[in-house]
Design a protein around this motif. Structure first.
Motif, PDB file in Angstrom:
ATOM      1  N   ILE A  21      47.285  -4.223  -6.255  1.00  0.00           N
ATOM      2  CA  ILE A  21      46.186  -3.665  -5.281  1.00  0.00           C
ATOM      3  C   ILE A  21      44.959  -3.698  -5.083  1.00  0.00           C
ATOM      4  CG2 ILE A  21      46.313  -1.815  -3.927  1.00  0.00           C
ATOM      5  CD1 ILE A  21      49.206  -2.357  -3.422  1.00  0.00           C
ATOM      6  N   ILE A  22      44.081  -3.699  -6.142  1.00  0.00           N
ATOM      7  CA  ILE A  22      42.667  -3.419  -5.892  1.00  0.00           C
ATOM      8  C   ILE A  22      42.055  -5.075  -6.083  1.00  0.00           C
ATOM      9  CG2 ILE A  22      40.463  -3.502  -7.950  1.00  0.00           C
ATOM     10  CD1 ILE A  22      42.544  -1.424  -8.858  1.00  0.00           C
ATOM     11  N   GLY A  23      43.445  -5.905  -6.083  1.00  0.00           N
ATOM     12  CA  GLY A  23      42.567  -7.007  -5.991  1.00  0.00           C
ATOM     13  C   GLY A  23      42.736  -7.878  -4.823  1.00  0.00           C
ATOM     14  N   MET A  24      44.321  -7.314  -3.886  1.00  0.00           N
ATOM     15  CA  MET A  24      44.227  -7.648  -2.900  1.00  0.00           C
ATOM     16  C   MET A  24      43.454  -6.887  -2.424  1.00  0.00           C
ATOM     17  SD  MET A  24      48.495  -7.980  -1.976  1.00  0.00           S
ATOM     18  CE  MET A  24      49.090  -6.872  -3.042  1.00  0.00           C
ATOM     19  N   GLY A  66      34.104  -7.456  -3.152  1.00  0.00           N
ATOM     20  CA  GLY A  66      35.557  -7.379  -3.659  1.00  0.00           C
ATOM     21  C   GLY A  66      35.740  -8.937  -4.129  1.00  0.00           C
ATOM     22  N   ILE A  67      35.201  -9.437  -3.912  1.00  0.00           N
ATOM     23  CA  ILE A  67      35.276 -11.314  -5.513  1.00  0.00           C
ATOM     24  C   ILE A  67      35.511 -10.358  -6.918  1.00  0.00           C
ATOM     25  CG2 ILE A  67      34.810 -12.643  -6.348  1.00  0.00           C
ATOM     26  CD1 ILE A  67      33.829 -14.330  -4.215  1.00  0.00           C
ATOM     27  N   CYS A  68      34.498  -9.474  -7.027  1.00  0.00           N
ATOM     28  CA  CYS A  68      34.777  -9.156  -8.139  1.00  0.00           C
ATOM     29  C   CYS A  68      35.726  -7.704  -8.500  1.00  0.00           C
ATOM     30  CB  CYS A  68      32.847  -8.094  -8.571  1.00  0.00           C
ATOM     31  SG  CYS A  68      31.419  -9.343  -8.603  1.00  0.00           S
ATOM     32  N   PHE A  69      35.732  -7.607  -7.629  1.00  0.00           N
ATOM     33  CA  PHE A  69      37.152  -6.195  -7.671  1.00  0.00           C
ATOM     34  C   PHE A  69      38.295  -7.641  -8.005  1.00  0.00           C
ATOM     35  CE2 PHE A  69      36.488  -2.261  -7.993  1.00  0.00           C
ATOM     36  CZ  PHE A  69      35.863  -2.034  -7.020  1.00  0.00           C
ATOM     37  N   PHE A  70      38.431  -8.452  -7.044  1.00  0.00           N
ATOM     38  CA  PHE A  70      39.623  -9.280  -7.826  1.00  0.00           C
ATOM     39  C   PHE A  70      39.712  -9.711  -8.718  1.00  0.00           C
ATOM     40  CE2 PHE A  70      42.702 -12.240  -6.448  1.00  0.00           C
ATOM     41  CZ  PHE A  70      42.732 -13.164  -7.800  1.00  0.00           C
ATOM     42  N   CYS A  71      38.258 -10.296  -9.538  1.00  0.00           N
ATOM     43  CA  CYS A  71      38.369 -10.891 -11.075  1.00  0.00           C
ATOM     44  C   CYS A  71      38.673  -9.695 -11.845  1.00  0.00           C
ATOM     45  CB  CYS A  71      37.023 -11.513 -11.651  1.00  0.00           C
ATOM     46  SG  CYS A  71      36.418 -13.172  -9.794  1.00  0.00           S
TER      47      CYS A  71
END
Lengths: 297, 165
Positions: A21-24, A66-71
């Motif tokens: 969920i965090i990644g999305m 946002g990108i960092c959360f996905f990674c």
């Protein structure tokens, strides 16, 4: 024994789901911030001129966060799955389409297990925590900035800036000239495109002094020509009627709603969506920390 | 008529000393809902004190001056009060990182406490696990890290029974 295993498996599955969920949400935050920063409504010069453009800074931070959360969510999932070999194996087999003999895999993987692997997993998750804290701090800054700066968007702010800078051709320095040009172009486009005049109405040009008024006399230009109703050739329908203020030949409503609407949506979007992500991530991090503390080494 | 005082000046002609004309509005509707400074007047018929006849056409300029313009520097741009949403966001998000750090410290303390208290049993436990597992092939037992802290005696019993199989 079986109950403990299933509890552990359930907890790991829950953590993996939460990290997905965090990644999305990270991807969604990046997309939303790209949308705002790409300046769909071209209102940025108005904010730049008042030195109140921090909501754009918040959107830039949100984009990278946002990108960092996905990674980091991928990292977190890898860390949790490392501690569950069977799950990792199943995912690997399904991805590669290879059918593996479970007995072979049990021999090859479980025989190599060491206690130090738990230590490696703990360090892995520790790295995950450290990076998450840093990204968390940046996102907190972005949300608070967006929410705070939004409060400054009052009609008086844009009114004062418009009177000071619109068609001001005698700026004291280059920086002011840049801002004046930006404000003039933005207001011209806004009044022509959205059929409005001034911040509260054409009376803004009458009630207050302005740079526009020092350049143009009151008789010929009670308000800018862009306030007149235009025909298809972008000329005033009836110039004299527009100058006199005959209803129907000039735009009577103000542009404030058209300015504040997109800016409010920008600021609230960045602030509240970031807030929701951070509340969710808070619980995920607490759960992962509890899981981390229970790994033996 | 809105309360503005009107100074009527006739340009392009010298102003006579005895001019005291009152302009008449063309229509009342032109005076309302407009700005303060635009009026539509009837065609004025002027009388001048010079007896010289005027030939041809002349332009008449009417200047209506209102003495109530405020400087734009007097506009107050202070937003006044903070919005409720901003206070909610700032207060909650400002306190969450501290709770996270407290939770992290608690996790570290938890893991250190468990290491301190379960040293001997842990060694015993993992030793049994390492000996037993290579022999329990063919079982579909899931292979996890030892996250459970069950009493070591039970595990010894379970693995001992498997060894006997």
């Amino acid at each position: 024994m079986a109950k403990d295993d299933s509890t552990v498996r359930c907890f790991q599955g829950l953590l993996i789901f939460e990290n997905v969920i965090i990644g999305m949400c990270g991807i969604a935050l990046t997309a939303e911030c790209i949308f705002f920063v790409s300046n769909q409504h071209s209102l940025y010069p108005l904010l730049e001129a008042t030195d109140n453009d921090d909501i754009y800074g918040a959107a830039w931070i949100g984009m990278f966060v946002g990108i960092c959360f996905f990674c980091l969510s991928v990292l977190g999932i890898a860390g949790i799955m490392k501690s569950n070999r069977k799950l990792l194996l199943v995912i690997f087999a399904s991805l590669t389409g290879v059918c593996m003999d479970p007995t072979d895999t049990a021999r090859s993987y479980t025989g190599q297990r060491r206690d130090s692997e738990n230590l490696i997993i703990r360090l892995f998750l520790l790295r995950y925590f450290l990076l998450m804290f840093i990204v968390y701090g940046f996102e907190v800054a972005s949300c608070i900035t967006a929410a705070t700066q939004r409060d400054f968007f009052t009609p008086n702010l844009f009114l004062k800036q418009m009177l000071e800078r619109y068609q001001n051709n005698t700026p004291p320095n280059n920086d002011d000239q840049w801002k004046n040009n930006g404000v003039t172009k933005t207001w011209d486009r806004l009044m022509l495109q959205d059929n409005c005049c001034g911040v509260n109405g054409p009376s803004d040009w009458q009630k207050y002094t302005s740079a526009f008024r020092t350049e143009n006399n009151d008789a010929d230009y009670p308000w800018p020509r862009q306030c007149c109703v235009m025909n298809n050739l972008k000329e005033p329908l009836n110039l004299e009627a527009c100058k006199l203020g005959v209803p129907g030949y000039y735009h009577n409503q103000g542009c404030y709603e058209l300015i504040s609407g997109p800016m409010n949506r920008h600021a609230w979007g960045v602030a509240w969506f970031g807030f929701a992500i951070l509340c969710w991530t808070f619980w995920v991090l607490l759960g992962t920390m509890f899981y981390w503390s229970r790994i033996e080494y | 008529m809105p309360p503005l005082w009107v100074l009527l000046a006739l340009g392009c002609l010298r102003l006579g000393s005895g001019v005291n004309l009152q302009p008449q509005l063309a229509s009342v509707t032109f005076a309302t809902s407009n700005t303060l400074t635009t009026v539509a007047l009837e065609k004025p018929l002027c009388m001048f004190d010079s007896p010289a006849a005027l030939h041809g056409t002349y332009e008449v300029y009417l200047y209506v001056l209102v003495n109530s313009v405020a400087p734009y520097s007097a506009i107050d741009t202070w937003p006044g009060r903070r919005s409720g949403g901003m206070i909610v966001i700032a207060s909650i998000l400002g306190s969450l990182p501290f709770f996270l750090l407290i939770g992290f410290a608690g996790a570290i303390v938890l893991s250190l406490v468990d290491v301190g208290s379960a040293d001997g049993e842990t060694a015993h436990d993992s030793q049994i696990t390492q000996e037993a597992i290579p022999k329990s092939l063919g079982t579909s037992e899931p292979s996890y890290t030892s996250v459970n802290r069950g009493p070591p005696l039970d595990r010894a019993k379970v693995y001992a029974s498997k060894l006997q199989d």
